[in-house]
Each structure stands twice: as C-alpha cells, then as structure tokens.
Design a protein around this motif. Structure first.
Motif, PDB file in Angstrom:
ATOM      1  N   TYR A  28     104.840  18.771 112.701  1.00 53.25           N
ATOM      2  CA  TYR A  28     106.250  18.664 113.055  1.00 53.25           C
ATOM      3  C   TYR A  28     107.000  19.947 112.673  1.00 53.25           C
ATOM      4  N   LEU A  31     106.181  22.670 115.153  1.00 50.92           N
ATOM      5  CA  LEU A  31     106.889  22.468 116.417  1.00 50.92           C
ATOM      6  C   LEU A  31     108.376  22.804 116.285  1.00 50.92           C
ATOM      7  N   ILE A  32     108.954  22.472 115.141  1.00 52.99           N
ATOM      8  CA  ILE A  32     110.361  22.789 114.911  1.00 52.99           C
ATOM      9  C   ILE A  32     110.574  24.301 114.923  1.00 52.99           C
ATOM     10  N   GLN A  34     108.653  26.584 116.310  1.00 59.54           N
ATOM     11  CA  GLN A  34     108.390  27.119 117.647  1.00 59.54           C
ATOM     12  C   GLN A  34     109.553  26.879 118.605  1.00 59.54           C
ATOM     13  N   SER A  35     110.259  25.771 118.429  1.00 61.33           N
ATOM     14  CA  SER A  35     111.380  25.476 119.327  1.00 61.33           C
ATOM     15  C   SER A  35     112.698  26.045 118.819  1.00 61.33           C
ATOM     16  N   GLN A  36     112.650  26.839 117.760  1.00 63.48           N
ATOM     17  CA  GLN A  36     113.802  27.541 117.185  1.00 63.48           C
ATOM     18  C   GLN A  36     114.908  26.597 116.704  1.00 63.48           C
ATOM     19  N   VAL A  37     114.511  25.417 116.258  1.00 58.42           N
ATOM     20  CA  VAL A  37     115.486  24.471 115.717  1.00 58.42           C
ATOM     21  C   VAL A  37     116.208  25.045 114.498  1.00 58.42           C
TER      22      VAL A  37
END
Length: 167
Positions: A28, A31-32, A34-37
């Motif tokens: 998680y 993924l966070i 990588q998605s630039q959250v």
C-alpha cells in the motif's frame, strides 16, 4: 510440555497475521508513493495552513485516531510515506517528527477499541479487558500532556541527538 505444540501453532498464526499486515501495508505504501499521494496530500494541507503547530496538531490527531483502530506497523507502513514530506515542508525536524509519530503510536497501543497492548495484558494476566481499560485511563492525561510538550517544544526530543551528534 504437553501444551508446547498448541503454543507454537498459536504463535505461528499470530505472527502470520502480523507479517501479512506489514506486507500489505508495504504494498500500500509503495502504491501511495507511486501515485504521488504524499505530494497531493501535502499540497492540500498546505493550502489550508502553513503553520507548523497547526499541521502538527492535525498530524497528532490523525495518528491518535489511527492508533485507536489499526496496528502500529500497518500505520507506519501506510502513513510514513505520506506524513514526513508534509512536516518537512513546514520545517519540522525529521527526528522530532519521528519521535512525535512514535509517541502517538505508543499511546495508540493502549487506546481502546483495538489497542493491542490491552489485549496482550488481558491474555497474559487473565484480567478482564474492562478492568484493564479502567486501570489505563488515568495514564492518558500525562501521556497526552507529554505529547503536547514534545510537539510544542522540539528541544525536549532533540537535545540528546544534538548533544551526541552535534548540530
């Protein structure tokens, strides 16, 4: 000795659950990132305020709430990619923030409804969970006072590293 096999099985099951939680939190977190959250989150918060104390208040409340409902390692895996970039943006020392985050999560270990240490104490001592919670409640006030002091006065958490490592 007759209970040894059951103890080993119980330990294996508990360890597997914790390792799975940590593994999922790691995925998680990846993924966070990588998605630039973290950048999006930091931008949204900084649009509201750039006051370091307000941001630390928000982060403290977030961590305390998360600590009430999640396991510490999972929280670290999920929130560590998000929160440090935010506090770094407003000039909070990374060591200071690490201590704040750790202290928050330690409070979460003792906080119902899912404070892991409450269940460990219950299982280890056989004392009913309600009685354990009533015994822990008086300690929340000094813990929260210490958290506030650590958050407001960075020197409390930074004097040892500065003494040892300089700076």
């Amino acid at each position: 000795m007759k209970d040894l096999w059951e103890i080993i099985k119980g330990t294996a099951i508990d360890s597997t659950v914790i390792i799975a939680l940590i593994g999922m939190a790691g995925i998680y977190g990846f993924l966070i990132i990588q998605s630039q959250v973290p950048q999006i989150f930091a931008a949204k918060i900084l649009a509201i305020t750039q006051n370091p104390l307000m941001i630390l208040l928000f982060v403290n409340l977030l961590l305390l709430a998360a600590g009430m409902f999640m396991e510490t390692m999972a929280i670290l895996g999920i929130l560590t990619p998000i929160l440090p970039p935010l506090v770094r943006e407003v000039g909070v020392d990374p060591i200071h923030f690490g201590i704040i985050m750790n202290f928050n999560l330690q409070i979460g270990l003792l906080t119902p409804p899912f404070g892991i240490l409450l269940f460990v104490l219950n299982k280890a001592t056989g004392v009913p969970l309600g009685k354990i919670i009533r015994g822990v409640v008086p300690y929340y006030i000094p813990l929260l006072v210490c958290l506030i002091l650590i958050s407001l006065f960075p020197i409390i958490s930074l004097w040892v590293p500065k003494l040892v490592f300089g700076g």
